[in-house]
Write a protein that holds these residues in place. Sequence first.
Motif, PDB file in Angstrom:
ATOM      1  N   ILE A   1       0.831  -1.199   0.000  1.00 24.02           N
ATOM      2  CA  ILE A   1       0.000   0.000   0.000  1.00 24.02           C
ATOM      3  C   ILE A   1       0.869   1.255   0.000  1.00 24.02           C
ATOM      4  CG2 ILE A   1      -1.743   1.279   1.285  1.00 24.02           C
ATOM      5  CD1 ILE A   1      -2.702  -1.420   2.384  1.00 24.02           C
ATOM      6  N   ARG A   2       1.798   1.334   0.925  1.00 22.23           N
ATOM      7  CA  ARG A   2       2.748   2.435   1.034  1.00 22.23           C
ATOM      8  C   ARG A   2       4.145   1.848   1.196  1.00 22.23           C
ATOM      9  NH1 ARG A   2      -0.711   5.268  -0.771  1.00 22.23           N
ATOM     10  NH2 ARG A   2      -2.124   6.565   0.389  1.00 22.23           N
ATOM     11  N   ILE A   3       5.172   2.660   0.985  1.00 17.33           N
ATOM     12  CA  ILE A   3       6.551   2.166   1.052  1.00 17.33           C
ATOM     13  C   ILE A   3       7.220   2.547   2.366  1.00 17.33           C
ATOM     14  CG2 ILE A   3       8.830   2.354  -0.005  1.00 17.33           C
ATOM     15  CD1 ILE A   3       7.174   0.936  -1.901  1.00 17.33           C
ATOM     16  N   ALA A   4       7.328   3.813   2.640  1.00 10.98           N
ATOM     17  CA  ALA A   4       8.109   4.277   3.788  1.00 10.98           C
ATOM     18  C   ALA A   4       7.335   4.193   5.099  1.00 10.98           C
ATOM     19  CB  ALA A   4       8.577   5.710   3.565  1.00 10.98           C
ATOM     20  N   LEU A   5       6.049   4.379   5.051  1.00 14.51           N
ATOM     21  CA  LEU A   5       5.246   4.385   6.276  1.00 14.51           C
ATOM     22  C   LEU A   5       5.344   3.078   7.054  1.00 14.51           C
ATOM     23  CD1 LEU A   5       3.378   6.351   7.763  1.00 14.51           C
ATOM     24  CD2 LEU A   5       1.473   5.341   6.533  1.00 14.51           C
ATOM     25  N   PRO A   6       5.215   1.906   6.423  1.00  9.59           N
ATOM     26  CA  PRO A   6       5.363   0.678   7.205  1.00  9.59           C
ATOM     27  C   PRO A   6       6.785   0.462   7.722  1.00  9.59           C
ATOM     28  CG  PRO A   6       4.766   0.157   4.938  1.00  9.59           C
ATOM     29  CD  PRO A   6       4.760   1.627   5.074  1.00  9.59           C
TER      30      PRO A   6
ATOM     31  N   LEU B   1      -2.229  -2.695   9.392  1.00  6.60           N
ATOM     32  CA  LEU B   1      -1.578  -3.958   9.043  1.00  6.60           C
ATOM     33  C   LEU B   1      -0.218  -4.103   9.727  1.00  6.60           C
ATOM     34  CD1 LEU B   1      -2.478  -4.281   5.273  1.00  6.60           C
ATOM     35  CD2 LEU B   1      -3.117  -5.859   7.100  1.00  6.60           C
ATOM     36  N   VAL B   2       0.501  -3.012   9.888  1.00  5.74           N
ATOM     37  CA  VAL B   2       1.783  -3.078  10.607  1.00  5.74           C
ATOM     38  C   VAL B   2       1.537  -3.419  12.068  1.00  5.74           C
ATOM     39  CG1 VAL B   2       3.814  -1.782  11.332  1.00  5.74           C
ATOM     40  CG2 VAL B   2       2.954  -1.529   9.015  1.00  5.74           C
ATOM     41  N   PHE B   3       0.563  -2.783  12.685  1.00  7.54           N
ATOM     42  CA  PHE B   3       0.249  -3.104  14.083  1.00  7.54           C
ATOM     43  C   PHE B   3      -0.236  -4.545  14.225  1.00  7.54           C
ATOM     44  CE2 PHE B   3      -0.220   1.586  14.754  1.00  7.54           C
ATOM     45  CZ  PHE B   3       0.808   1.686  15.685  1.00  7.54           C
ATOM     46  N   PHE B   4      -1.063  -4.983  13.280  1.00  7.44           N
ATOM     47  CA  PHE B   4      -1.533  -6.368  13.322  1.00  7.44           C
ATOM     48  C   PHE B   4      -0.391  -7.362  13.162  1.00  7.44           C
ATOM     49  CE2 PHE B   4      -6.035  -5.163  11.881  1.00  7.44           C
ATOM     50  CZ  PHE B   4      -6.533  -5.307  13.161  1.00  7.44           C
ATOM     51  N   ALA B   5       0.612  -7.015  12.373  1.00 11.87           N
ATOM     52  CA  ALA B   5       1.747  -7.923  12.169  1.00 11.87           C
ATOM     53  C   ALA B   5       2.447  -8.230  13.490  1.00 11.87           C
ATOM     54  CB  ALA B   5       2.737  -7.318  11.177  1.00 11.87           C
ATOM     55  N   PHE B   6       2.459  -7.280  14.400  1.00 13.36           N
ATOM     56  CA  PHE B   6       3.113  -7.487  15.696  1.00 13.36           C
ATOM     57  C   PHE B   6       2.153  -7.980  16.780  1.00 13.36           C
ATOM     58  CE2 PHE B   6       6.230  -4.635  13.782  1.00 13.36           C
ATOM     59  CZ  PHE B   6       7.383  -5.346  14.066  1.00 13.36           C
ATOM     60  N   ASP B   7       0.978  -7.385  16.847  1.00 17.28           N
ATOM     61  CA  ASP B   7       0.073  -7.665  17.963  1.00 17.28           C
ATOM     62  C   ASP B   7      -0.957  -8.759  17.680  1.00 17.28           C
ATOM     63  OD1 ASP B   7       1.372  -5.737  19.423  1.00 17.28           O
ATOM     64  OD2 ASP B   7      -0.019  -4.140  18.835  1.00 17.28           O
ATOM     65  N   ALA B   8      -1.423  -8.854  16.454  1.00 16.87           N
ATOM     66  CA  ALA B   8      -2.452  -9.840  16.099  1.00 16.87           C
ATOM     67  C   ALA B   8      -2.167 -10.391  14.712  1.00 16.87           C
ATOM     68  CB  ALA B   8      -3.830  -9.192  16.146  1.00 16.87           C
ATOM     69  N   PRO B   9      -1.139 -11.246  14.590  1.00 20.38           N
ATOM     70  CA  PRO B   9      -0.744 -11.709  13.255  1.00 20.38           C
ATOM     71  C   PRO B   9      -1.810 -12.526  12.525  1.00 20.38           C
ATOM     72  CG  PRO B   9       0.543 -12.800  14.958  1.00 20.38           C
ATOM     73  CD  PRO B   9      -0.289 -11.774  15.634  1.00 20.38           C
ATOM     74  N   ARG B  10      -2.647 -13.233  13.258  1.00 18.79           N
ATOM     75  CA  ARG B  10      -3.705 -14.004  12.580  1.00 18.79           C
ATOM     76  C   ARG B  10      -4.683 -13.083  11.875  1.00 18.79           C
ATOM     77  NH1 ARG B  10      -4.863 -18.582  17.137  1.00 18.79           N
ATOM     78  NH2 ARG B  10      -2.953 -19.732  16.732  1.00 18.79           N
ATOM     79  N   GLN B  11      -5.111 -12.056  12.576  1.00 16.99           N
ATOM     80  CA  GLN B  11      -6.057 -11.118  11.967  1.00 16.99           C
ATOM     81  C   GLN B  11      -5.405 -10.342  10.829  1.00 16.99           C
ATOM     82  OE1 GLN B  11      -5.607 -11.600  15.205  1.00 16.99           O
ATOM     83  NE2 GLN B  11      -7.616 -12.068  16.058  1.00 16.99           N
TER      84      GLN B  11
END
Length: 187
Positions: free
Chosen positions: A16-21, A142-152
């Motif tokens: 979606i974005r490059i630098a933000l994540p 999606l970045v927060f989910f990758a760390f806190d809730a990877p399934r979601q």
Amino acid sequence: MIELLAALSASAAAGIRIALPLLFIGLLQGGNLWSQVPILSQISSPVLLAILTSWSCFELFASKKLIGQRFLQIIQLLLSPLVGAIMGLAVASATATPSWLIALIGGMLALVLQLVQIGWFFRLRGLPLWATFIQDTLCIALVFFAFDAPRQGGLIALIMLWFAVGSGKYWYRRYRRYTRQKYYQPD
């Protein structure tokens, strides 16, 4: 499996974005910033922080105007596979899956999502303002989910991939219908 879903979530954010994540990944890692992130760990943290912050701000503001969207598409199309691979490797560092496979899957997912964005940009003749706000919010989530809730986060990434495949089928059917009408009309 959880690490792979986290990698999908992070790579989808890079689609979606490059630098933000990349900026959020560094900030979420606490005091060591990008020391665990491949390729970025070789660059000085203050320099990288300045580059990613300025590019993130540019992405956020340029994506709201048509000319900015066109310029960002070129840069994002070229860099999204690399950033998707980096994001996937950064999140899924402790998995039994080979790192080259995670990098390949992450890079391909980011590229596919970027291509779908470009397709919708040309289909709609520019993304509407509400869509860019949704993109920004989804990227951060999606970045927060990758760390806190990877399934979601992985589930959201797979839904986005399903949407991308559906968009491709829609464009292909539309193209086929157009070519049939153009070349097979009776005289």
